[in-house]
Design an enzyme around this catalytic site. Structure first.
Site, PDB file in Angstrom:
ATOM      1  N   ASP A 136       0.797  -1.217   0.000  1.00 42.21           N
ATOM      2  CA  ASP A 136       0.000   0.000   0.000  1.00 42.21           C
ATOM      3  C   ASP A 136       0.830   1.269   0.000  1.00 42.21           C
ATOM      4  O   ASP A 136       0.342   2.331  -0.374  1.00 42.21           O
ATOM      5  CB  ASP A 136      -0.822   0.028   1.302  1.00 42.21           C
ATOM      6  CG  ASP A 136      -2.273  -0.305   1.051  1.00 42.21           C
ATOM      7  OD1 ASP A 136      -2.711  -0.160  -0.082  1.00 42.21           O
ATOM      8  OD2 ASP A 136      -2.942  -0.694   2.024  1.00 42.21           O
TER       9      ASP A 136
HETATM   10  C1  GLC Z   1      -1.797  -3.595   5.194  1.00 42.76           C
HETATM   11  C2  GLC Z   1      -2.975  -3.461   4.274  1.00 42.76           C
HETATM   12  C3  GLC Z   1      -2.836  -4.394   3.100  1.00 42.76           C
HETATM   13  C4  GLC Z   1      -1.515  -4.225   2.425  1.00 42.76           C
HETATM   14  C5  GLC Z   1      -0.385  -4.372   3.412  1.00 42.76           C
HETATM   15  C6  GLC Z   1       0.965  -4.087   2.802  1.00 42.76           C
HETATM   16  O1  GLC Z   1      -1.828  -4.820   5.824  1.00 42.76           O
HETATM   17  O2  GLC Z   1      -4.170  -3.751   4.939  1.00 42.76           O
HETATM   18  O3  GLC Z   1      -3.880  -4.161   2.193  1.00 42.76           O
HETATM   19  O4  GLC Z   1      -1.400  -5.193   1.406  1.00 42.76           O
HETATM   20  O5  GLC Z   1      -0.580  -3.464   4.475  1.00 42.76           O
HETATM   21  O6  GLC Z   1       1.104  -2.743   2.475  1.00 42.76           O
END
Ligand code: GLC
Length: 799
Positions: A489
């Protein structure tokens, strides 16, 4: 086979008790509140080991029932509290220790399957609080939670106690409750009648209620009346004085406080049940309160809850030489999988339940851990997510379960950047295929589901549109554009030039193409199978041509077309996930796969797990944005992202390296973390992240409970290390276990048949010989038995 299991997961604060199937916490002052969940994903909430936590109905943002002050001092308050007051001496305390924080003579918290029991003793009184939500039909008009208080006089003299409950109601809209006090404080009020407190507004049909099994002798509805000026929940004036206010709340902060008088002869025990809940049909309240005023009803509701979980947990169990692994796979990991299926990343000790809603990507992956246990629920979840898809094939990033509203999540704050994520829609393909391999329910592909902006089509057509979205959004190297982000993210490299690409998404896409190829072949659609195979080959070629860095795979290309994750770079020279996914996506030729995995091991592995990348950023870097906002070693900025670790477990096992797979698996196994003062998080559920080696708090676990680690580690352990994988043709048993294991046993239910599997090592390799019900079978797949077969005995030898 197992070792002594008496003290699995033991640390300074507790241990797992296998016979009771409970994590037993023996001190109230755990390093962080150690939480559990109650409810079935509709009405419910979180509860800590000292009774802190809050409740909501289906949606913690839009239908919050009670309050919790996140990140406040004192921490972990308020909760579901009862105060006991000795009417002779005036002394008072709380069975859950918080919020009085007196020194109990004895204390124990037992977190079980969707229930928590907290017991303590003080000055000759044993008290116990049991919290749970009775199972109910989906359309139950007045869902509720029960707090079952038991008090017992262990002394020699009679005792007179007065009890006061405390439940602090929220406005249904949690955001306004916290931010718009001028409004919120003038719309909610409460009434008292027939022993029940009712909290409501003049315009919303929703009513909260708080009643009890016995007629109260008094009540308090206004928080300020209860606490008093200059005081807090450790010494509220009503409890100190022993006198309830006996007045409703015309406005302001409403609480549910009922007063009862209990006289206890020596040795005598009494039970008092509190019933709290919500309804839009207030006429139902009396029925519910009356029902749970019966001790027999409460006992049978609790039995039904335990039976439901016993059935859930009974579908897959293992007996390996590692007691921690057994406890996780047979119990906590599966509990966590169901909890993530319920709540995605919406509400926990770290997620306030106000912001993010359910995640499309997250819930899509969460289904992977529950396909074999609650396939119907997994299917419903997938359908709900397909409804978040647009006709161009991408999906909303988030959605809210009560209102059905969807949105782009964080991307909405950056309107000039892509408002879509490169991976969201692709997870659905992986999950639908996993669902079909598990259940054989191919009819699902014909189910019609609407789009956000288009009339309904079949699930199969939804999947094709997902494929098209990726193919329609390729960058200059023929790799998928990065979008607002991919799985990570915080990797926000795509600022709209069209040049930013995600190497990792390309690999995820490759996996999806192989899954669709296999599904098409199963459906006898050779042309489609050939098409997906061809797309896979072309994408794998593009990756190998443009994204191989010499000893590992690159991570991405930025908005200027420059690579990330390359040797010699000052920051993020190597990233973990393209290495594991080069294997999972069947992208890397064998020598590159081995080298990529070895490079990740060498540069990223630590005793607490594999860091997500290295070296971390040290200051904001506009090229990638999100990741670089974290201090070095935290979260995606070089922290140990547990979710990503699970892919390395699976990839190592897929390469046949059971030793490495198990090493990676053990490194992040919470029950194996006995250093609770370093780890701090709950030792029974996976954390989203652990501070990485460059962080001063190296080894600290954060964001427990709601993480994709739950589903994926379950998949990695059961399907890859133990090698028990559903296929269209039958159950495959192809373990890649550590060399030290002489074998294991497993009970696995698959399409209505129980498989009793016994694996025995006879040599150092991974070559499988199968004997099914006494007859040798070629290969490693147990063919589907005749429909109605109750059980199949599978003997496996490994050489
Ligand atoms: C958090 C988010 C997820 C994402 C992960 C890595 O767990 O909820 O959607 O893939 O971070 O960034």
């Amino acid at each position: 086979m197992s070792q002594d299991k008496a003290r699995v997961g033991a640390n300074a604060y507790g241990h797992f008790e296998e016979a009771a199937r409970e994590y037993v916490i023996t001190r109230p002052d755990t390093p962080t509140p150690w939480l559990n969940y109650i409810g079935e994903g509709r009405y419910g909430g979180i509860v800590s080991n000292t009774g802190g936590g809050f409740s909501f109905d289906r949606d913690p943002r839009n239908r919050r029932v009670s309050r919790y002050r996140y990140n406040a001092v004192p921490d972990d308050q308020p909760g579901r509290y009862v105060y006991l007051r000795d009417q002779e001496t005036g002394e008072f305390w709380s069975p859950t220790v918080s919020p009085t924080w007196h020194r109990p003579d004895a204390y124990e918290c037992r977190h079980g399957t969707a229930y928590t029991r907290i017991a303590s003793s003080y000055r000759g009184i044993d008290a116990e609080m049991l919290y749970f939500v009775p199972l109910s039909p989906v359309d139950e008009p007045a869902p509720c939670e029960l707090w079952v208080l038991k008090v017992r006089n262990t002394g020699k003299a009679p005792r007179r106690l007065r009890t006061f409950s405390y439940f602090e109601f929220s406005l249904y809209d949690a955001q306004n409750d916290a931010t718009n006090l001028d409004w919120a404080q003038h719309i909610q009020y409460s009434e008292f009648g027939d022993g029940v407190i009712r909290v409501m507004t003049k315009f919303n049909p929703l009513v909260y209620f708080f009643g009890s099994s016995h007629k109260p002798t008094g009540y308090t509805c206004v928080r300020e009346d209860f606490v008093g000026r200059g005081r807090d929940l450790s010494n509220p004036i009503v409890v100190e004085s022993g006198s309830p206010a006996d007045a409703p709340a015309p406005r302001g902060n409403s609480v549910g406080s009922l007063t009862h008088d209990i006289e206890l002869a020596p040795g005598e025990e009494r039970q008092l049940v509190y019933i709290a809940g919500c309804t839009v049909r207030p006429a139902e309240i009396d029925r519910v309160v009356k029902r749970f005023s019966s001790d027999a009803e409460v006992a049978s509701a609790f039995d039904a809850l335990r039976d439901d979980w016993t059935a859930y947990l009974g579908r897959f169990s293992v007996d390996t030489p590692d007691a921690d692994t057994n406890a996780m796979l047979n119990f906590w990991n599966q509990v966590q999988c169901r909890t993530t299926l319920y709540w995605s990343r919406f509400v926990s000790g770290y997620e306030t339940g106000m912001g993010r809603g359910m995640g499309t990507r997250d819930s899509g992956q969460d289904t992977l851990g529950t396909m074999h246990t609650v396939p119907d629920h997994a299917r419903r979840m997938l359908t709900q997510i397909w409804e978040m898809q647009f006709a161009d094939g991408h999906t909303h990033h988030q959605f809210f379960p009560l209102t059905g509203e969807g949105g782009p999540g964080l991307a909405g704050e950056f309107p000039r950047w892509p408002q879509w994520f490169s991976d969201d829609h692709l997870w659905l393909i992986l999950s639908v295929c996993a669902y079909l391999r598990e259940t054989g329910d191919f009819g699902y592909l014909e189910q019609k589901v609407k789009y956000v902006d288009h009339a309904e089509e079949t699930v199969w057509e939804h999947m094709l549109r997902a494929v098209d979205f990726t193919l329609d959004n390729l960058g200059p190297h023929g790799l998928p554009r990065a979008g607002f982000s991919d799985w990570n993210d915080t990797m926000n490299v795509d600022h709209g030039s069209g040049k930013a690409e995600s190497v990792w998404t390309a690999m995820q896409f490759c996996r999806a193409m192989l899954d669709l190829r296999d599904l098409s072949a199963k459906l006898d659609r050779p042309a489609e199978a050939g098409r997906f195979e061809g797309i896979h080959a072309a994408m794998a070629r593009a990756i190998n041509e443009h994204a191989w860095d010499g000893a590992w795979y690159k991570r991405a290309f930025d908005d200027d077309g420059q690579p990330l994750g390359v040797s010699g770079a000052e920051h993020q020279a190597i990233d973990l996930i393209p290495q594991s996914w080069s294997v999972l996506g069947e992208v890397a030729p064998p020598e590159r796969a081995a080298l990529a995995m070895a490079s990740a091991d060498e540069k990223l592995n630590t005793r607490f797990g594999l860091a997500l990348m290295w070296p971390p950023y040290d200051g904001a870097d506009e090229r990638i944005r999100g990741t670089s906002t974290y201090v070095p070693g935290a979260k995606e900025n070089g922290g140990i992202f547990c979710h990503a670790n699970t892919w390395s477990v699976a990839a190592a096992a897929m390469l046949g390296d059971g030793e490495t797979a198990y090493r990676y698996y053990r490194q992040i196994l919470p029950l194996a973390r006995t250093d609770s003062d370093v780890y701090k998080a709950e030792p029974y559920t996976y954390c989203q992240n652990i501070c990485g080696p460059t962080h001063p708090s190296f080894g600290l676990g954060r964001n427990a409970w709601l993480t994709g680690t739950a589903a994926w580690t379950y998949v990695a352990a059961t399907q890859w290390i133990l090698g028990i994988r559903p296929t269209y043709e039958g159950l495959r048993v192809a373990p890649a276990m550590p060399s030290g294991w002489q074998g294991f046993k497993a009970h696995r239910e698959f399409r209505g048949t129980a498989y009793e599997i016994a694996v025995r090592r006879e040599g150092p390799g991974n070559v499988v010989s199968l004997v099914v019900d006494g007859r040798p079978v070629d290969g490693d797949v147990v063919p589907l038995p005749a429909p109605g077969t109750a059980s199949v005995k599978v003997d496996v030898t490994i050489k």
